[in-house]
Scaffold this motif. Structure first.
Motif, PDB file in Angstrom:
ATOM      1  N   VAL A 167       9.833   7.816 -27.992  1.00 51.87           N
ATOM      2  CA  VAL A 167      10.806   6.871 -27.438  1.00 51.87           C
ATOM      3  C   VAL A 167      10.575   6.688 -25.935  1.00 51.87           C
ATOM      4  CG1 VAL A 167      13.256   6.483 -26.954  1.00 51.87           C
ATOM      5  CG2 VAL A 167      12.540   7.301 -29.202  1.00 51.87           C
ATOM      6  N   ILE A 168      10.304   7.788 -25.229  1.00 56.71           N
ATOM      7  CA  ILE A 168      10.036   7.706 -23.789  1.00 56.71           C
ATOM      8  C   ILE A 168       8.809   6.833 -23.523  1.00 56.71           C
ATOM      9  CG2 ILE A 168       9.267   9.036 -21.782  1.00 56.71           C
ATOM     10  CD1 ILE A 168      11.035  11.340 -22.857  1.00 56.71           C
ATOM     11  N   MET A 169       7.767   7.016 -24.326  1.00 58.43           N
ATOM     12  CA  MET A 169       6.556   6.200 -24.162  1.00 58.43           C
ATOM     13  C   MET A 169       6.863   4.729 -24.420  1.00 58.43           C
ATOM     14  SD  MET A 169       3.609   8.513 -25.974  1.00 58.43           S
ATOM     15  CE  MET A 169       3.268  10.197 -25.454  1.00 58.43           C
ATOM     16  N   ALA A 170       7.673   4.465 -25.427  1.00 58.86           N
ATOM     17  CA  ALA A 170       8.032   3.079 -25.735  1.00 58.86           C
ATOM     18  C   ALA A 170       8.780   2.441 -24.569  1.00 58.86           C
ATOM     19  CB  ALA A 170       8.876   3.032 -26.999  1.00 58.86           C
ATOM     20  N   HIS A 171       9.652   3.214 -23.927  1.00 59.22           N
ATOM     21  CA  HIS A 171      10.370   2.715 -22.754  1.00 59.22           C
ATOM     22  C   HIS A 171       9.391   2.382 -21.632  1.00 59.22           C
ATOM     23  CE1 HIS A 171      14.715   2.960 -23.528  1.00 59.22           C
ATOM     24  NE2 HIS A 171      14.419   3.943 -24.376  1.00 59.22           N
ATOM     25  N   LYS A 172       8.413   3.260 -21.411  1.00 61.52           N
ATOM     26  CA  LYS A 172       7.417   3.005 -20.366  1.00 61.52           C
ATOM     27  C   LYS A 172       6.631   1.732 -20.639  1.00 61.52           C
ATOM     28  CE  LYS A 172       6.605   7.808 -18.900  1.00 61.52           C
ATOM     29  NZ  LYS A 172       5.615   8.909 -18.834  1.00 61.52           N
ATOM     30  N   LEU A 232       0.031   9.472  -7.841  1.00 58.00           N
ATOM     31  CA  LEU A 232      -1.197   9.371  -8.636  1.00 58.00           C
ATOM     32  C   LEU A 232      -0.991   9.932 -10.037  1.00 58.00           C
ATOM     33  CD1 LEU A 232      -3.834  10.413  -5.947  1.00 58.00           C
ATOM     34  CD2 LEU A 232      -3.519   8.130  -6.932  1.00 58.00           C
ATOM     35  N   GLY A 233      -0.211  11.012 -10.137  1.00 58.65           N
ATOM     36  CA  GLY A 233       0.079  11.585 -11.448  1.00 58.65           C
ATOM     37  C   GLY A 233       0.838  10.615 -12.329  1.00 58.65           C
ATOM     38  N   ARG A 234       1.812   9.930 -11.728  1.00 58.55           N
ATOM     39  CA  ARG A 234       2.578   8.936 -12.498  1.00 58.55           C
ATOM     40  C   ARG A 234       1.683   7.786 -12.934  1.00 58.55           C
ATOM     41  NH1 ARG A 234       6.383  10.005  -8.358  1.00 58.55           N
ATOM     42  NH2 ARG A 234       5.755   8.119  -7.248  1.00 58.55           N
ATOM     43  N   GLU A 235       0.807   7.334 -12.050  1.00 58.26           N
ATOM     44  CA  GLU A 235      -0.084   6.227 -12.389  1.00 58.26           C
ATOM     45  C   GLU A 235      -1.049   6.617 -13.509  1.00 58.26           C
ATOM     46  OE1 GLU A 235      -2.006   4.945  -8.835  1.00 58.26           O
ATOM     47  OE2 GLU A 235      -0.204   3.977  -8.020  1.00 58.26           O
ATOM     48  N   ARG A 236      -1.581   7.828 -13.431  1.00 58.44           N
ATOM     49  CA  ARG A 236      -2.506   8.278 -14.473  1.00 58.44           C
ATOM     50  C   ARG A 236      -1.792   8.424 -15.809  1.00 58.44           C
ATOM     51  NH1 ARG A 236      -5.023  12.709 -10.356  1.00 58.44           N
ATOM     52  NH2 ARG A 236      -6.493  11.327  -9.292  1.00 58.44           N
ATOM     53  N   ALA A 237      -0.559   8.937 -15.771  1.00 54.23           N
ATOM     54  CA  ALA A 237       0.205   9.089 -17.012  1.00 54.23           C
ATOM     55  C   ALA A 237       0.479   7.726 -17.631  1.00 54.23           C
ATOM     56  CB  ALA A 237       1.513   9.824 -16.737  1.00 54.23           C
ATOM     57  N   SER A 238       0.825   6.741 -16.797  1.00 54.53           N
ATOM     58  CA  SER A 238       1.086   5.392 -17.309  1.00 54.53           C
ATOM     59  C   SER A 238      -0.170   4.785 -17.907  1.00 54.53           C
ATOM     60  CB  SER A 238       1.619   4.495 -16.180  1.00 54.53           C
ATOM     61  OG  SER A 238       2.865   4.959 -15.710  1.00 54.53           O
ATOM     62  N   THR A 239      -1.312   5.008 -17.248  1.00 54.88           N
ATOM     63  CA  THR A 239      -2.585   4.490 -17.762  1.00 54.88           C
ATOM     64  C   THR A 239      -2.916   5.112 -19.104  1.00 54.88           C
ATOM     65  OG1 THR A 239      -3.421   4.113 -15.520  1.00 54.88           O
ATOM     66  CG2 THR A 239      -5.050   4.266 -17.279  1.00 54.88           C
ATOM     67  N   ASP A 240      -2.673   6.424 -19.229  1.00 55.10           N
ATOM     68  CA  ASP A 240      -2.936   7.118 -20.491  1.00 55.10           C
ATOM     69  C   ASP A 240      -2.092   6.544 -21.617  1.00 55.10           C
ATOM     70  OD1 ASP A 240      -4.768   8.743 -19.299  1.00 55.10           O
ATOM     71  OD2 ASP A 240      -3.431  10.466 -19.079  1.00 55.10           O
ATOM     72  N   ASP A 276       0.868  -1.182   0.000  1.00 51.26           N
ATOM     73  CA  ASP A 276       0.000   0.000   0.000  1.00 51.26           C
ATOM     74  C   ASP A 276       0.902   1.228   0.000  1.00 51.26           C
ATOM     75  OD1 ASP A 276      -1.718   2.125   0.677  1.00 51.26           O
ATOM     76  OD2 ASP A 276      -3.044   0.776   1.785  1.00 51.26           O
ATOM     77  N   PRO A 277       0.821   2.073  -1.022  1.00 48.35           N
ATOM     78  CA  PRO A 277       1.757   3.186  -1.147  1.00 48.35           C
ATOM     79  C   PRO A 277       1.391   4.431  -0.353  1.00 48.35           C
ATOM     80  CG  PRO A 277       0.295   3.177  -3.033  1.00 48.35           C
ATOM     81  CD  PRO A 277      -0.089   1.979  -2.185  1.00 48.35           C
ATOM     82  N   ILE A 278       0.320   4.403   0.430  1.00 47.12           N
ATOM     83  CA  ILE A 278      -0.126   5.603   1.129  1.00 47.12           C
ATOM     84  C   ILE A 278       0.978   6.131   2.056  1.00 47.12           C
ATOM     85  CG2 ILE A 278      -1.226   4.333   3.030  1.00 47.12           C
ATOM     86  CD1 ILE A 278      -3.455   6.510   2.935  1.00 47.12           C
TER      87      ILE A 278
END
Length: 226
Positions: free
Chosen positions: A200-205, A133-141, A81-83
């Motif tokens: 390229v950054i997206m491909a790495h993700k 949360l911002g990182r998680e949302r960006a990854s989901t996008d 749990d990351p809280i």
């Protein structure tokens, strides 16, 4: 713990065994526009439903439970749990503070705490959770955009991100350089990449930069997709 549909209003969970102290801390937090929920038992907090927005825990290290509040901190770690956690205590105990900070606590505060000190620690914890949360949302996008790609566009994107030149990609896929450029352009448009570096950054993700991915998976149907 299930996430409830919610806004991005920050929530602070106060876990302290003294009901009066719990109420006081919650009142201080709500006075500055935060949402606060109090718990007097670790088990009640673990069983509770969570809001979907940024959150943190103000946790009494002296919680009236075997192992104290640090046991709850350990449980959160075990649950992945990351809280973020802000520890509070009645006594300045070096051993406890070191253990709590090593376990990832954002801060370790000794009571009685000036209100400004508590709010500063809570603000730092909520900022960390907003970043997560911002990182998680960006990854989901990025994942959702990648689902728009055709198999051939994925192949080209993976090989471009692995450093292949258009000519080499054309040779590997058995298509023309013009076709490579078309697929590459389509990938950039569908991924909403602002530049080649962005693609390229997206491909790495997405883990799409290994030639082994191409040879072992995405390239296996090249003849059907040419």
């Amino acid at each position: 713990m299930n996430a409830l549909p919610d806004s991005d209003i920050a929530t602070v969970y106060v876990v302290a065994h003294d009901p009066a102290e719990n109420d006081t801390l919650c009142a201080q937090l709500t006075d500055v526009g935060l949402r606060a929920r109090g718990f007097t038992r670790a088990a009640a907090f673990l069983a509770s439903e969570r809001s979907a927005g940024p959150a943190c825990v103000v946790l009494d290290a002296d919680l009236d439970t075997p192992g104290g509040g640090l046991l709850l901190q350990d449980a959160l770690t075990d649950l992945q749990d990351p809280i973020p956690v802000v520890l509070i205590t009645d006594r300045a105990d070096v051993t406890t503070s070191v253990r709590g900070m090593k376990a990832g606590a954002v801060d370790y505060l000794t009571k009685p705490m000036p209100e400004g000190v508590l709010l500063s620690a809570v603000g730092a914890a909520l900022a960390l959770d907003r970043q997560r949360l911002g990182r998680e949302r960006a990854s989901t996008d990025v994942i959702e955009r990648a689902q728009r790609l055709s198999q051939r566009e994925r192949e080209v994107m993976a090989l471009v991100a692995a450093g292949r030149m258009n000519k080499h990609i054309a040779d590997e896929l058995g298509i023309s350089e013009v076709t490579v450029k078309i697929h590459r352009g389509n990938a950039m448009r569908k991924m909403e990449a602002r530049s080649f570096a962005d693609l390229v950054i997206m491909a790495h993700k997405l883990g799409m930069t290994s030639p082994a991915l191409y040879h072992g998976g995405i390239g296996r149907n090249r003849r059907e997709l040419a």
